[in-house]
Design a protein around this motif. Structure first.
Motif, PDB file in Angstrom:
ATOM      1  N   ASP A  46       0.676  -1.510  -0.012  1.00 15.28           N
ATOM      2  CA  ASP A  46      -0.006   0.032  -0.160  1.00 15.28           C
ATOM      3  C   ASP A  46       0.855   1.220  -0.044  1.00 15.28           C
ATOM      4  O   ASP A  46       0.495   2.242  -0.705  1.00 15.28           O
ATOM      5  N   ILE A  47       2.076   1.252   0.700  1.00 19.37           N
ATOM      6  CA  ILE A  47       2.747   2.230   0.901  1.00 19.37           C
ATOM      7  C   ILE A  47       3.632   2.657  -0.622  1.00 19.37           C
ATOM      8  O   ILE A  47       3.417   3.582  -1.143  1.00 19.37           O
ATOM      9  N   PHE A  48       3.802   1.694  -1.161  1.00 23.20           N
ATOM     10  CA  PHE A  48       4.592   1.817  -2.597  1.00 23.20           C
ATOM     11  C   PHE A  48       3.720   1.724  -3.819  1.00 23.20           C
ATOM     12  O   PHE A  48       4.035   2.286  -4.875  1.00 23.20           O
ATOM     13  N   LEU A  49       2.404   1.081  -3.841  1.00 26.79           N
ATOM     14  CA  LEU A  49       1.828   0.981  -5.064  1.00 26.79           C
ATOM     15  C   LEU A  49       0.371   1.527  -4.956  1.00 26.79           C
ATOM     16  O   LEU A  49      -0.392   1.280  -5.994  1.00 26.79           O
ATOM     17  N   CYS A  50       0.196   2.239  -4.004  1.00 26.69           N
ATOM     18  CA  CYS A  50      -1.257   2.689  -3.882  1.00 26.69           C
ATOM     19  C   CYS A  50      -1.422   3.768  -5.299  1.00 26.69           C
ATOM     20  O   CYS A  50      -2.399   4.178  -5.583  1.00 26.69           O
ATOM     21  N   TRP A  51      -0.542   4.472  -5.732  1.00 27.13           N
ATOM     22  CA  TRP A  51      -0.484   5.244  -7.017  1.00 27.13           C
ATOM     23  C   TRP A  51      -0.864   4.626  -8.201  1.00 27.13           C
ATOM     24  O   TRP A  51      -1.260   5.108  -9.131  1.00 27.13           O
ATOM     25  N   PHE A  52      -0.595   3.210  -8.417  1.00 24.44           N
ATOM     26  CA  PHE A  52      -0.777   2.402  -9.506  1.00 24.44           C
ATOM     27  C   PHE A  52      -2.449   2.367  -9.909  1.00 24.44           C
ATOM     28  O   PHE A  52      -3.103   2.193  -9.147  1.00 24.44           O
ATOM     29  N   PRO A  53      -2.603   2.645 -11.125  1.00 23.79           N
ATOM     30  CA  PRO A  53      -3.899   2.606 -11.509  1.00 23.79           C
ATOM     31  C   PRO A  53      -4.653   1.390 -11.341  1.00 23.79           C
ATOM     32  O   PRO A  53      -4.119   0.120 -11.461  1.00 23.79           O
ATOM     33  N   PHE A  54      -5.912   1.394 -10.777  1.00 28.92           N
ATOM     34  CA  PHE A  54      -6.758   0.159 -10.635  1.00 28.92           C
ATOM     35  C   PHE A  54      -5.960  -0.622  -9.309  1.00 28.92           C
ATOM     36  O   PHE A  54      -6.364  -1.894  -9.183  1.00 28.92           O
ATOM     37  N   TYR A  55      -5.003  -0.138  -8.593  1.00 25.24           N
ATOM     38  CA  TYR A  55      -4.740  -0.824  -7.456  1.00 25.24           C
ATOM     39  C   TYR A  55      -5.527  -1.593  -6.470  1.00 25.24           C
ATOM     40  O   TYR A  55      -5.624  -2.590  -6.064  1.00 25.24           O
ATOM     41  N   TYR A  56      -6.700  -0.649  -6.134  1.00 25.12           N
ATOM     42  CA  TYR A  56      -7.453  -1.069  -5.040  1.00 25.12           C
ATOM     43  C   TYR A  56      -8.444  -2.059  -5.839  1.00 25.12           C
ATOM     44  O   TYR A  56      -8.884  -2.967  -5.159  1.00 25.12           O
ATOM     45  N   GLU A  57      -8.975  -1.895  -7.066  1.00 27.71           N
ATOM     46  CA  GLU A  57      -9.848  -2.778  -7.681  1.00 27.71           C
ATOM     47  C   GLU A  57      -8.878  -4.313  -7.897  1.00 27.71           C
ATOM     48  O   GLU A  57      -9.583  -5.216  -7.847  1.00 27.71           O
ATOM     49  N   LEU A  58      -7.704  -4.244  -8.122  1.00 31.22           N
ATOM     50  CA  LEU A  58      -7.064  -5.272  -8.339  1.00 31.22           C
ATOM     51  C   LEU A  58      -7.056  -6.119  -7.133  1.00 31.22           C
ATOM     52  O   LEU A  58      -7.016  -7.488  -6.829  1.00 31.22           O
ATOM     53  N   LYS A  59      -6.753  -5.488  -5.923  1.00 29.38           N
ATOM     54  CA  LYS A  59      -6.741  -6.200  -4.316  1.00 29.38           C
ATOM     55  C   LYS A  59      -8.330  -6.693  -4.179  1.00 29.38           C
ATOM     56  O   LYS A  59      -8.300  -8.017  -3.783  1.00 29.38           O
ATOM     57  N   ILE A  60      -9.407  -6.108  -4.559  1.00 35.90           N
ATOM     58  CA  ILE A  60     -10.846  -6.665  -4.535  1.00 35.90           C
ATOM     59  C   ILE A  60     -10.929  -7.946  -5.226  1.00 35.90           C
ATOM     60  O   ILE A  60     -11.389  -9.012  -4.851  1.00 35.90           O
ATOM     61  N   ALA A  61     -10.281  -7.686  -6.635  1.00 43.93           N
ATOM     62  CA  ALA A  61     -10.293  -8.944  -7.277  1.00 43.93           C
ATOM     63  C   ALA A  61      -9.518 -10.048  -6.939  1.00 43.93           C
ATOM     64  O   ALA A  61      -9.835 -11.169  -7.075  1.00 43.93           O
ATOM     65  N   PHE A  62      -8.427  -9.877  -6.309  1.00 46.38           N
ATOM     66  CA  PHE A  62      -7.483 -10.951  -5.749  1.00 46.38           C
ATOM     67  C   PHE A  62      -8.273 -11.657  -4.827  1.00 46.38           C
ATOM     68  O   PHE A  62      -8.135 -12.809  -4.429  1.00 46.38           O
ATOM     69  N   VAL A  63      -9.106 -10.842  -3.771  1.00 49.43           N
ATOM     70  CA  VAL A  63      -9.644 -11.498  -2.849  1.00 49.43           C
ATOM     71  C   VAL A  63     -10.768 -12.329  -3.186  1.00 49.43           C
ATOM     72  O   VAL A  63     -11.012 -13.257  -2.842  1.00 49.43           O
ATOM     73  N   ALA A  64     -11.424 -11.805  -4.078  1.00 50.37           N
ATOM     74  CA  ALA A  64     -12.706 -12.705  -4.936  1.00 50.37           C
ATOM     75  C   ALA A  64     -11.998 -13.796  -5.328  1.00 50.37           C
ATOM     76  O   ALA A  64     -12.827 -14.985  -5.240  1.00 50.37           O
ATOM     77  N   TRP A  65     -10.689 -13.874  -6.173  1.00 53.82           N
ATOM     78  CA  TRP A  65     -10.385 -15.063  -6.529  1.00 53.82           C
ATOM     79  C   TRP A  65      -9.982 -16.064  -5.519  1.00 53.82           C
ATOM     80  O   TRP A  65     -10.046 -17.323  -5.701  1.00 53.82           O
ATOM     81  N   LEU A  66      -9.252 -15.452  -4.410  1.00 52.64           N
ATOM     82  CA  LEU A  66      -8.965 -16.266  -3.300  1.00 52.64           C
ATOM     83  C   LEU A  66     -10.284 -17.099  -2.732  1.00 52.64           C
ATOM     84  O   LEU A  66     -10.320 -18.350  -2.481  1.00 52.64           O
ATOM     85  N   LEU A  67     -11.399 -16.345  -2.607  1.00 54.00           N
ATOM     86  CA  LEU A  67     -12.592 -16.989  -2.268  1.00 54.00           C
ATOM     87  C   LEU A  67     -13.390 -17.627  -3.187  1.00 54.00           C
ATOM     88  O   LEU A  67     -14.213 -18.722  -2.788  1.00 54.00           O
TER      89      LEU A  67
END
Length: 182
Positions: free
Chosen positions: A50-71
């Motif tokens: 979060d400290i280094f990549l929060c500026w990355f486009p769609f970073y938070y959306e990718l994290k949500i997709a990753f959690v959905a993929w895990l589940l």
């Protein structure tokens, strides 16, 4: 992101973990344990990314997709990551990790006792040489020694530390006649 992670990453899996434990279904139990291990690693990594990549486009959306993929029961993401990467890594490093944890536990206990003794000495010095401070010091040091389980003696003697060289004597109660009324 925080709300969706709370609902889908934590509460939903927690409820289904509860259901797996309640039903005593080993297969479901193992599935949710793998999820929680992966989610703990994800949460730890996320603290730094979060400290280094929060500026990355769609970073938070990718994290949500990753959690959905895990589940997802279709992708079985947490099971895949656990079996391919986490389990082999932990299995090969288990002895070293256990040794590190034992050393950290020992060091943390020693640090706790050291700072506890220092704190008691500072508090007793600040409180003065009254009977209460002496009693607190000796009582607390005795408790700390007995918790550690020193095998050198069955009942550890109380430790008293005096800030000054003078001995405190119990004071006799002052009466109006003996004290001169002042």
């Amino acid at each position: 992101f925080l709300f969706s992670r709370l609902i889908f990453g934590t509460l939903y899996p927690a409820y289904y973990s509860y259901k797996a434990v309640k039903s005593k279904d080993i297969k479901e139990y193992v599935k949710w344990m793998m999820y929680w291990i992966i989610f703990a690693l994800f949460t730890t990594a996320e603290t730094f990314t979060d400290i280094f990549l929060c500026w990355f486009p769609f970073y938070y959306e990718l994290k949500i997709a990753f959690v959905a993929w895990l589940l997802s029961p279709y992708t079985k993401g947490s099971s895949l990551l656990y079996r391919k990467f986490v389990h082999p890594t932990l299995s090969s490093k288990e002895k070293e990790i256990d040794d590190c944890l034992v050393q950290a536990k020992d060091r943390s206990y020693d640090a706790l006792v050291h700072f506890g003794k220092r704190g008691l000495n500072v508090a007793a010095t600040a409180a003065g040489q009254g009977a209460l401070s002496e009693r607190l010091r000796s009582f607390s040091m005795q408790d700390l020694s007995s918790i550690r389980g020193d095998s050198s003696s069955s009942a550890p003697a109380p430790v008293t530390v005096r800030a000054s060289g003078r001995q405190s004597q119990p004071k006799a109660p002052r009466s109006a006649a003996a004290g001169g009324g002042s």
